[in-house]
Each structure stands twice: as structure tokens, then as C-alpha cells.
Design an enzyme around this catalytic site. Structure first.
Site, PDB file in Angstrom:
ATOM      1  N   ASP A   1       0.792  -1.060   0.016  1.00 37.80           N
ATOM      2  CA  ASP A   1      -0.024  -0.151   0.060  1.00 37.80           C
ATOM      3  C   ASP A   1       0.910   1.304   0.043  1.00 37.80           C
ATOM      4  O   ASP A   1       0.632   2.395   0.746  1.00 37.80           O
ATOM      5  CB  ASP A   1      -1.035   0.032   1.187  1.00 37.80           C
ATOM      6  CG  ASP A   1      -2.081   1.046   1.133  1.00 37.80           C
ATOM      7  OD1 ASP A   1      -2.240   1.355  -0.193  1.00 37.80           O
ATOM      8  OD2 ASP A   1      -2.788   1.457   2.240  1.00 37.80           O
TER       9      ASP A   1
ATOM     10  N   ASP B   1       2.291   2.969   8.043  1.00 38.49           N
ATOM     11  CA  ASP B   1       1.097   2.223   7.757  1.00 38.49           C
ATOM     12  C   ASP B   1       1.335   0.851   6.834  1.00 38.49           C
ATOM     13  O   ASP B   1       1.250   0.815   5.689  1.00 38.49           O
ATOM     14  CB  ASP B   1       0.195   3.157   6.744  1.00 38.49           C
ATOM     15  CG  ASP B   1      -1.296   2.317   6.819  1.00 38.49           C
ATOM     16  OD1 ASP B   1      -1.426   1.262   7.246  1.00 38.49           O
ATOM     17  OD2 ASP B   1      -2.287   2.986   6.305  1.00 38.49           O
TER      18      ASP B   1
ATOM     19  N   ASN C   1       1.249   7.869   2.661  1.00 41.06           N
ATOM     20  CA  ASN C   1       1.900   6.824   3.618  1.00 41.06           C
ATOM     21  C   ASN C   1       3.625   7.187   3.725  1.00 41.06           C
ATOM     22  O   ASN C   1       4.105   6.679   4.367  1.00 41.06           O
ATOM     23  CB  ASN C   1       1.727   5.135   3.387  1.00 41.06           C
ATOM     24  CG  ASN C   1       0.375   4.993   3.751  1.00 41.06           C
ATOM     25  OD1 ASN C   1      -0.552   5.477   4.453  1.00 41.06           O
ATOM     26  ND2 ASN C   1      -0.064   3.734   3.172  1.00 41.06           N
TER      27      ASN C   1
ATOM     28  N   THR D   1      -4.557   0.401  -2.943  1.00 39.51           N
ATOM     29  CA  THR D   1      -5.356   1.804  -3.010  1.00 39.51           C
ATOM     30  C   THR D   1      -5.373   2.034  -4.619  1.00 39.51           C
ATOM     31  O   THR D   1      -4.269   1.916  -5.386  1.00 39.51           O
ATOM     32  CB  THR D   1      -4.506   3.058  -2.455  1.00 39.51           C
ATOM     33  OG1 THR D   1      -4.263   2.776  -1.290  1.00 39.51           O
ATOM     34  CG2 THR D   1      -5.457   4.290  -2.719  1.00 39.51           C
TER      35      THR D   1
ATOM     36  N   LYS E   1       1.914   4.828  -1.112  1.00 36.66           N
ATOM     37  CA  LYS E   1       1.267   5.999  -1.705  1.00 36.66           C
ATOM     38  C   LYS E   1       1.782   7.027  -0.902  1.00 36.66           C
ATOM     39  O   LYS E   1       2.402   6.978   0.216  1.00 36.66           O
ATOM     40  CB  LYS E   1      -0.106   5.853  -1.503  1.00 36.66           C
ATOM     41  CG  LYS E   1      -0.843   5.625  -0.253  1.00 36.66           C
ATOM     42  CD  LYS E   1      -2.217   5.080  -0.493  1.00 36.66           C
ATOM     43  CE  LYS E   1      -2.775   5.038   1.028  1.00 36.66           C
ATOM     44  NZ  LYS E   1      -4.093   4.581   1.314  1.00 36.66           N
TER      45      LYS E   1
END
Length: 238
Positions: free
Chosen positions: A70, A91, A75, A110, A72
Site C-alpha cells: 500500500d 502504515d 503513507n 489503493t 502511496k
């Protein structure tokens, strides 16, 4: 187990009355996009230094058999308010150990940052993180995402085909080396996609091909337009 200067540390865990409390390292420098918008001067070289830190941290995770899944901009946090603060990856809610003999197949991540093989519901590997880093690098250089559609099905269609452009005028002042770097990470075939180790050796990261031209105005305008937050529109105070 995880100790890296660019990864938010888990300092302790407490259990009390059916609740589990995770004590995380304090990171107080704010989010990546906020800092870029606030800057008056921002260059390809700044983006290259940011991506170097992310690549170095993710290579460390991959060497331990951990896939973040994840990655992105939201984060990526700055450690402190200092001008030269390091960037921190946070995260790990979707992260997974890549066990020998097992395959990763859960569709997660995401929309907009997820790799084509995840959407194709194929077994995947740590290469999904490298794709996400390519997407982040793209955004850092123009301020908007490589794939966008309000309809998720159409968005996923773009990603599955790996259809993206270096649009004029936003990419006119960006080096060919930066575009080459992104193409190697946003490669549809995970077998041909750069690993973190290969990306760290690319001249845009390891050499001096990242330009020093100020691209702040164009990038910050696009970030505000495409990643608008309520705090950019209203006072942060209650």
C-alpha cells in the site's frame, strides 16, 4: 525486527481489557504533498532524493521478505519539520510476509497505485511495490496521477493496459532520464519491471541526471488541484 532510518518504528505493544495499543515512533514533519506545496523551490533532484529514500527502505523490506502492498504519498511522512528532514514510510496494515512456496493473491491496495497484476487477479510478488514507487515518482514530477477516472472500472482498465502519458506542457521540462526511470518501474510485465536494487542503480537516482530546474509552481498547482484537501481550503484551526 524492522529497523531502518526511513521506516516508522513500532516501539512497543500494550494489551489491556480487550484492546491492543501500538506505540509508534513519533513522526512530526507532516505529509509529503503538504511539504512540497509549502516549498518555494522544488526540483527533479529533490524528487530523486525522496525516491532514493523510499527505494532504500523498500529494498530493506523486500530483503526481509516483506511486501508493503500500500505504498502511496499519504503513507510517506516527514520525520521532523527540519528543512532537510528524512522521509518515513508508514502504515503497514496491508503488508505481508512473502513465505517460500506460498503466493500472494489477495486484491488489496489503493486504486491508482495498485499494479496491473493485482487487478488481473494473478499471483503477484514484491514487484507490486516497485510499480507503486513508479506511480509516486510520476506524481512527484508533475503533480497529478498517471491514471485517473472517477469510474473505478475505467481506472482499472487504464492500469491493466499500463496506459499513461508524459503530457505536454507538464513534462516538457522533465529530463528523459526521469521518464526512463519511471518507464522501468511502471512496466506492465512484473518480470521485466525494475527491482528496488536495479532502480537504485539508475542514473536518475545514483547519477547526476536529475535536473536542478525549479518546477515548484507547476507541480504544486497540480497537487492542489488533484489532491485537494479540506485543510488547503479552510483554516486548520477550529
Amino acid at each position: 525486527m524492522i529497523k531502518h532510518p526511513n521506516i516508522v518504528a513500532l516501539d512497543d505493544i500494550y494489551e489491556s481489557g480487550g484492546h491492543l495499543y501500538l506505540i509508534m515512533q513519533l513522526v512530526s514533519g507532516g505529509e509529503l504533498f503538504d511539504r512540497i506545496v509549502e516549498k518555494g523551490f522544488y526540483t527533479e533532484r529533490d524528487a530523486s532524493r525522496l525516491i532514493f529514500q523510499v527505494l532504500d527502505a523498500v529494498k530493506y523490506l523486500h530483503d526481509l521478505g516483506i511486501v508493503h502492498r500500500d505504498l502511496k504519498p499519504e503513507n510517506l511522512l516527514y520525520y521532523s519539520l527540519d528543512e532537510d528532514s528524512k522521509i518515513m514510510i508508514s502504515d503497514f496494515g496491508l503488508s505481508k510476509m512473502e513465505d517460500p512456496g506460498s503466493v500472494l493473491s489477495t486484491a488489496c491496495g489503493t486504486p491508482g497505485y495498485v499494479a496491473p497484476e493485482v487487478l488481473a487477479q494473478k499471483p503477484y510478488s514484491k514487484a507490486v511495490d516497485c510499480w507503486s514507487i513508479g506511480v509516486i515518482a510520476y506524481i512527484l514530477l508533475c503533480g497529478y496521477p498517471p491514471f485517473y477516472d472517477e469510474n473505478d472500472a475505467k481506472l482499472f482498465e487504464q492500469i491493466l493496459k499500463a496506459e499513461y502519458e508524459f503530457d505536454s506542457p507538464y513534462w516538457d521540462d522533465i529530463s528523459d532520464s526521469a521518464k526512463d526511470f519511471i518507464r522501468h518501474l511502471m512496466e506492465k510485465d512484473p518480470e521485466k519491471r525494475f527491482t528496488c536494487e536495479q532502480a537504485l542503480q539508475h542514473p536518475w537516482i545514483a547519477g547526476d541526471t536529475a535536473l536542478d530546474k525549479n518546477i515548484h509552481q507547476s507541480v504544486s498547482e497540480q497537487i492542489k488541484k488533484n489532491f485537494a484537501k479540506s485543510k488547503w481550503k479552510v483554516s486548520p484551526y477550529p
